[in-house]
Design a protein around this motif. Structure first.
Motif, PDB file in Angstrom:
ATOM      1  N   PHE A  73       0.835  -1.203   0.000  1.00  0.00           N
ATOM      2  CA  PHE A  73       0.000   0.000   0.000  1.00  0.00           C
ATOM      3  C   PHE A  73       0.872   1.256   0.000  1.00  0.00           C
ATOM      4  N   ARG A 116       2.307   1.830  -3.407  1.00  0.00           N
ATOM      5  CA  ARG A 116       1.336   2.386  -4.362  1.00  0.00           C
ATOM      6  C   ARG A 116       1.061   3.862  -4.097  1.00  0.00           C
ATOM      7  N   ASN A 146       1.577   3.010 -10.048  1.00  0.00           N
ATOM      8  CA  ASN A 146       0.388   2.312  -9.570  1.00  0.00           C
ATOM      9  C   ASN A 146      -0.674   2.270 -10.660  1.00  0.00           C
ATOM     10  N   ARG A 171      -3.837  -6.131  -6.427  1.00  0.00           N
ATOM     11  CA  ARG A 171      -4.264  -6.293  -5.043  1.00  0.00           C
ATOM     12  C   ARG A 171      -4.318  -7.775  -4.694  1.00  0.00           C
ATOM     13  N   GLN A 180      -7.945   6.024   4.590  1.00  0.00           N
ATOM     14  CA  GLN A 180      -7.237   5.674   3.359  1.00  0.00           C
ATOM     15  C   GLN A 180      -6.949   4.180   3.300  1.00  0.00           C
ATOM     16  N   GLU A 181      -6.516   3.630   4.414  1.00  0.00           N
ATOM     17  CA  GLU A 181      -6.231   2.198   4.446  1.00  0.00           C
ATOM     18  C   GLU A 181      -7.517   1.389   4.251  1.00  0.00           C
ATOM     19  N   GLU A 232      -8.291   0.929   0.709  1.00  0.00           N
ATOM     20  CA  GLU A 232      -7.464  -0.117   0.107  1.00  0.00           C
ATOM     21  C   GLU A 232      -8.032  -1.505   0.406  1.00  0.00           C
TER      22      GLU A 232
END
Length: 675
Positions: free
Chosen positions: A338, A341, A348, A356, A383-384, A387
């Motif tokens: 992550f 990217r 990315n 992924r 943000q995580e 993902e």
């Protein structure tokens, strides 16, 4: 004056309810005096009533204990004088007696784990009591589903969540907009295969309490859960063979999954709180939650999602991740990818940094607290989370309750605040998703009917000695003294008149001065009997200053913590009974007591366990419990607005746990006061 046999016939003909009259046969006669119940002397000794009715209840193999001072009034009647009646009357009595014995057997069968309960006679013949056994007069079981609530006006944020769940269901169904057929016959068949009486019977147990206001049912949450159940069954139906689906890395129906596991060796409280935290996360992110059978939870609780099943085993889906490293990405590699990217957006976009993962472990049994007990801090960043949305399968295990920090996630917070304006998310989830299975519920109801239902006030006390027997021997007397002092100082347990001793006539005078006594029932959950013995000596030897009667109940005391399905079932039955309390005492850092407070929507009293502390107890500030490993500051490198900021500064109702509960910090969701 009428014949005893005639009265007995009337008693049976009226369903044994004894609502109008009571009687007492006179020795050497065939007559009795009919009295209104309000004036009649009714036998109070459950053992005597049991002998009169030919009822013998099986004693607990765990040396169950009970003391009632004085016992609850049981609406029983002496019927031994029927031997003086004529032959025809004797036949009538014999037949009706046989009917009574049959009904007694049906109601009291499997009545284990409880010590000689004082069951009012009228409850044995009451139709509602029979329905609790799943049987009515016709022998038909009632639909366990609760009555539907009227339509509710959804908050716009909740509407967004419902739409997202519906869209996921539509995609899973093939894009046609309709889920696979789930007819009324299908629903009835599913309910018959997965009975759950607590779904209908649990909430009224909280509504009856006289000294505490209960939380209102959450109609918005009911609607979300209903839509999520549709998604759950649609995804499992359209996935086909789940092993093939996972091993082929299929995404054919667009469904995403979450395996909600727990650490080996976790007790019931930890297991429930870990899984429940992950269930809420799964609903927020439209994932199908699957609970491993190895957690034992599927054998203790009802199936929560109508028409579907939350069960999974590692023969169906290969886990845990360390046993199948080629199938699951570990969290350290997830964050490395992550970060790469995020730092190289151009590469990315071109796909040079790789695709992924299909399956990722958020937590896993690494032997390190940060990977095993709860998710890493960065998991609670928006943000995580974006993902993670692109990962079809997630695996989560743990030992800590993490639900409060879901409110810290910026992308989740508006939805959660709208869905749970009282912030009692844990209580609402427990009462709808973690419902006791029928085996557990039967036990809870038997305990409640025998000991708790007729109390004027119910007090629950949960005591845990963290280091087992050595700790118990060292701290028992201190804990007993502090609990007693705290309860009496706060008007929860009555004071006793120590000037009156049971060996003198003064005790009888003191009792006669209070002919109408209120009953306070104390339900104790502990592996040891020290507190029960202490309170027995206190309230048996001295009358209460206000004339109250104190009944003490402790149904198990194993002396050490065990593990297994039977252990979890009995533990949950006692958690449920604790949650019925008006006042609750719990031991700090105990998820078992925390479970009871959350089910009951109670702000508990925390026993002071620090030996040198001056106070005896502290009142909790929230219905929600402490997330013992909760981070105090955000660790979100890609969200400059919150990174490094104290969480309580961003989310004011997420506060550090009170030191009397958890001195090392932690995070607690402060629930709103009940209106």
């Amino acid at each position: 004056m009428v014949a005893c046999s005639e009265c007995f016939s009337r008693w049976v003909g009226a369903g044994g309810k004894l609502q109008c009259t009571a009687f007492e046969c006179r020795p050497g006669t065939d007559s009795f005096t009919s009295l209104p119940l309000s004036q009649a002397e009714v036998p109070r000794d459950s053992e005597k009533v049991g002998q009169d009715l030919g009822l013998k209840l099986e004693q607990s193999t765990r040396a169950s204990r009970t003391l009632a001072l004085p016992s609850f009034a049981s609406a029983g009647a002496h019927i031994s004088a029927t031997m003086h009646v004529g032959n025809s009357q004797f036949v009538l009595v014999a037949v009706t007696t046989a009917v009574i014995f049959l009904l007694l057997y049906l109601v009291t069968e499997d009545s284990t784990k409880i010590a000689s309960p004082e069951i009012p006679v009228e409850s044995i013949f009451d139709e509602e009591a029979l329905e609790r056994k799943g049987t009515t007069g016709s022998g038909a079981a009632k639909d366990p589903s609760p009555a539907p609530l009227p339509p509710v006006q959804l908050d716009p944020e909740v509407t967004k969540l419902v739409r997202a769940i519906k869209e996921a269901t539509r995609v899973a169904a093939g894009g046609g907009g309709a889920e696979p057929s789930f007819s009324d016959d299908d629903r009835n068949a599913w309910n018959a295969e997965n009975p759950c009486r607590s779904r209908r019977e649990l909430l009224p147990k909280y509504a009856r309490r006289k000294h505490v206001q209960d939380v209102e049912r959450n109609g918005q949450w009911d609607e979300v859960l209903r839509e999520y159940s549709r998604l759950h069954r649609t995804c499992l139906r359209t996935s086909g063979n789940l092993t093939d689906y996972f091993m082929s890395k299929s995404t054919s129906n667009g469904c995403r999954f979450l395996v909600a596991d727990v650490m080996p060796g976790a007790g019931l409280g930890n297991k429930v709180l870990v899984v429940l935290s992950n269930i809420l996360y799964a609903i927020l992110t439209q994932r199908v939650v699957l609970v491993p059978t190895a957690t034992l939870l599927p054998f203790v609780f009802c199936e929560p999602f109508e028409g579907s099943s939350w069960r999974v085993d590692n023969a169906t889906v290969p886990y845990p991740p360390l046993s199948h490293p080629s199938l699951w990405q570990l969290p350290q590699y997830f964050y490395k990818d992550f970060d790469r990217r995020m730092k190289e957006p151009a590469r990315n976009l071109s796909g040079a940094t790789g695709s992924r993962p299909y399956a990722s472990a958020v937590t896993y049994d690494s032997g390190k607290v940060k990977d095993q007990w709860h998710p890493r801090d960065r998991f609670f960043c928006s943000q995580e989370q974006e993902e993670y949305r692109d990962v079809p399968w997630l695996y989560m295990t743990g030992c800590l309750y993490t639900l409060p920090n879901l409110f810290a996630v910026g992308s989740f917070r508006p939805t959660l605040e709208a869905l749970f304006p009282d912030r009692m998310a844990l209580t609402h989830l427990l009462r709808t998703v973690m419902l006791p299975g029928d085996t557990v519920w039967d036990r809870s109801i038997r305990i409640d009917d025998a000991y708790l239902a007729h109390a004027d006030r119910r007090v629950g006390i949960q005591v845990r000695y963290k280091d087992g027997t050595p700790h118990y021997r060292k701290m028992n007397e201190l804990y007993n003294a502090r609990i007693t002092e705290c309860a009496r100082a706060n008007g929860i347990l009555p004071d006793v008149d120590v000037s009156v001793d049971e060996r003198t006539d003064d005790s009888h005078v003191a009792q006669a001065a209070h002919p109408k006594r209120s009953v306070v029932t104390v339900f104790i959950a502990c592996l040891y009997t020290g507190l029960h013995d202490h309170l027995t000596r206190l309230y048996l030897r001295h009358p209460s200053a206000g004339g109250e009667s104190v009944a003490l109940v402790q149904v198990t005391h194993e002396d050490r913590q065990e593990f297994g399905v039977e252990v979890d079932r009995q533990a949950l039955a006692e958690v449920v009974c604790l949650s019925f309390s008006d006042d609750l005492f719990v031991t700090p850092i105990s998820t078992y007591g925390g479970l009871a407070q959350a089910y009951g929507a109670l702000k508990p009293w925390f026993l002071e366990i620090r030996p040198r502390a001056n106070q005896t107890c502290t009142r909790g500030v929230s219905v929600d419990i402490c997330y013992q490993g909760g981070l105090q500051k955000y660790a979100c490198p890609y969200d400059a607005a919150v990174d490094g900021q104290p969480i309580s500064g961003v989310v004011p109702y997420l506060q550090k746990c009170i030191p009397e509960d958890y001195a090392r910090g932690g995070v607690q969701l402060i629930t709103a006061p009940l209106s």
